[in-house]
Design a protein around this motif. Structure first.
Motif, PDB file in Angstrom:
ATOM      1  N   ARG A 194       5.834   0.087  30.462  1.00  0.00           N
ATOM      2  CA  ARG A 194       6.085   1.522  30.412  1.00  0.00           C
ATOM      3  C   ARG A 194       7.593   1.720  30.547  1.00  0.00           C
ATOM      4  NH1 ARG A 194       3.653   5.387  35.100  1.00  0.00           N
ATOM      5  NH2 ARG A 194       4.750   3.809  36.336  1.00  0.00           N
ATOM      6  N   VAL A 195       8.154   2.658  29.772  1.00  0.00           N
ATOM      7  CA  VAL A 195       9.605   2.835  29.733  1.00  0.00           C
ATOM      8  C   VAL A 195       9.989   4.229  30.221  1.00  0.00           C
ATOM      9  CG1 VAL A 195      11.644   2.970  28.250  1.00  0.00           C
ATOM     10  CG2 VAL A 195       9.952   1.160  27.894  1.00  0.00           C
ATOM     11  N   VAL A 196      10.932   4.252  31.160  1.00  0.00           N
ATOM     12  CA  VAL A 196      11.579   5.486  31.615  1.00  0.00           C
ATOM     13  C   VAL A 196      13.006   5.451  31.091  1.00  0.00           C
ATOM     14  CG1 VAL A 196      12.358   6.825  33.593  1.00  0.00           C
ATOM     15  CG2 VAL A 196      10.174   5.581  33.697  1.00  0.00           C
ATOM     16  N   ALA A 197      13.391   6.447  30.304  1.00  0.00           N
ATOM     17  CA  ALA A 197      14.732   6.506  29.736  1.00  0.00           C
ATOM     18  C   ALA A 197      15.542   7.582  30.439  1.00  0.00           C
ATOM     19  CB  ALA A 197      14.668   6.792  28.240  1.00  0.00           C
ATOM     20  N   VAL A 198      16.818   7.266  30.709  1.00  0.00           N
ATOM     21  CA  VAL A 198      17.710   8.183  31.418  1.00  0.00           C
ATOM     22  C   VAL A 198      19.005   8.312  30.637  1.00  0.00           C
ATOM     23  CG1 VAL A 198      18.959   8.633  33.569  1.00  0.00           C
ATOM     24  CG2 VAL A 198      16.731   7.470  33.637  1.00  0.00           C
ATOM     25  N   ASP A 199      19.482   9.542  30.486  1.00  0.00           N
ATOM     26  CA  ASP A 199      20.766   9.763  29.811  1.00  0.00           C
ATOM     27  C   ASP A 199      21.302  11.130  30.233  1.00  0.00           C
ATOM     28  OD1 ASP A 199      22.072   8.220  27.150  1.00  0.00           O
ATOM     29  OD2 ASP A 199      22.747  10.291  27.427  1.00  0.00           O
TER      30      ASP A 199
END
Length: 340
Positions: A194-199
């Motif tokens: 599972r991927v959590v992306a932050v920007d």
């Protein structure tokens, strides 16, 4: 003597000089390639602006280390690749071959490595030299523009993902959704994670969702705490050139999780040894990738069609591209496409 167009760094901080220079001649074990494409990387920006420099590099240096081209010349002893084959001009030009890192599969950490566009001339030119032993074939399923960013951005992301022991049921926080982060999102999903992306950019988070991110958080939305609410991250990988994500990664990481530094950030971050003791977190850095990792990634790229936004430019527009990188005005990657 035959001439070619090249983008040459004459002094740090100055725009690259587009000039005619002699086509290089391959020496023993070397190949001359005619470039079809070459990616534009943040490292090229650092070299142009003088924040990164290799000892002993040519005084007038041709930048570029994400090149793809056809073999058009062979030095003595170079017999592995035939004329016309499509091969890579990657970051590594060569390494010492005899140190512990080289002999144990960690050659990208060799202290005596030489890199294209950094230590030796690179791929911002119509022709370039590569070492036969340090290049690799480009699979038929990859066109040059798609393949070029894999040679640095892609393999760097792949090397980071491999270090994190990701698999089904695990969660990966990816900080920074530029080209490297977008590759990492897709590679982590291929692992079953599972991927959590932050920007900091809502636009880049939109692109991250299209790449497969399951959850996306703006950097000012307490992404560490929100990731912890999801169960925490088994791996946090930082692609953002800033110390700002450190707190979010510390807050979001699970016990014994991996924190991997990819972006070149010279400033220190706070680290409590007590926290390290009771969390068991594992902290490491990663640098590009080995030849084996590059071969693996190119096969993945040919089969899985890793996709990132890609803008094609001509060689004469390379300074504008580097300026836009400096201003964070690039989604994905920019690739120089050479005319036939």
């Amino acid at each position: 003597m035959k001439q070619m167009l090249a983008a040459v760094l004459t002094q740090p901080g100055a725009p690259l000089d587009l000039r005619e220079v002699p086509v290089p001649v391959p020496g023993p074990g070397e190949l001359l390639i005619k470039l079809e494409a070459c990616g534009v990387c943040h490292t090229d920006l650092h070299v142009r602006d003088g924040s990164a420099s290799a000892a002993g590099h040519p005084q007038s240096l041709i930048l570029g280390h994400e090149g793809v081209g056809r073999v058009v010349g062979q030095g003595s002893g170079a017999e592995r690749y035939e004329l016309g084959e499509r091969v890579a001009l990657p970051w590594l030009h060569d390494t010492c071959g005899g140190c512990r890192e080289c002999l144990s599969g960690w050659e990208s950490f060799c202290a005596d490595q030489r890199a294209h566009g950094f230590s030796v001339h690179g791929g911002f030119a119509e022709y370039a030299i590569v070492q036969e032993n340090f290049t690799t074939r480009i699979p038929d399923g990859l066109d040059p523009v798609t393949a070029a960013p894999l040679l640095c951005a892609g393999v760097t992301a792949y090397g980071a993902i491999r270090k994190t022991e990701l698999g089904p049921g695990k969660t990966c926080m990816i900080v920074g959704c530029g080209g490297l982060g977008l590759y990492a999102i897709q590679l982590a999903k291929q692992c079953g994670a599972r991927v959590v992306a932050v920007d900091t950019s809502p636009r880049k988070l939109d692109i991250a969702r299209q790449a497969g991110a399951d959850h996306t958080f703006l950097a000012n939305e307490e992404p560490g705490a929100r990731t912890r609410d999801l169960g925490g991250a088994d791996a946090c990988i930082n692609f953002a050139p800033s110390t700002a994500p450190w707190t979010a990664m510390i807050d979001g990481i699970r016990p014994r999780g991996w924190i991997v530094a990819v972006a070149m950030v010279p400033d220190p971050v706070p680290l409590s040894m007590e926290w390290l003791t009771y969390s068991g977190a594992r902290i490491t850095g990663t640098s590009v990738g080995s030849r084996q990792e590059l071969n693996e990634l190119l096969q993945i790229g040919a089969q899985a069609r890793l996709k990132i936004p890609t803008e094609r430019i001509g060689l004469r527009n390379v300074n504008e591209a580097l300026d836009r990188l400096a201003q964070s005005k690039v989604d994905g990657r920019i690739v120089i496409e050479f005319a036939d």
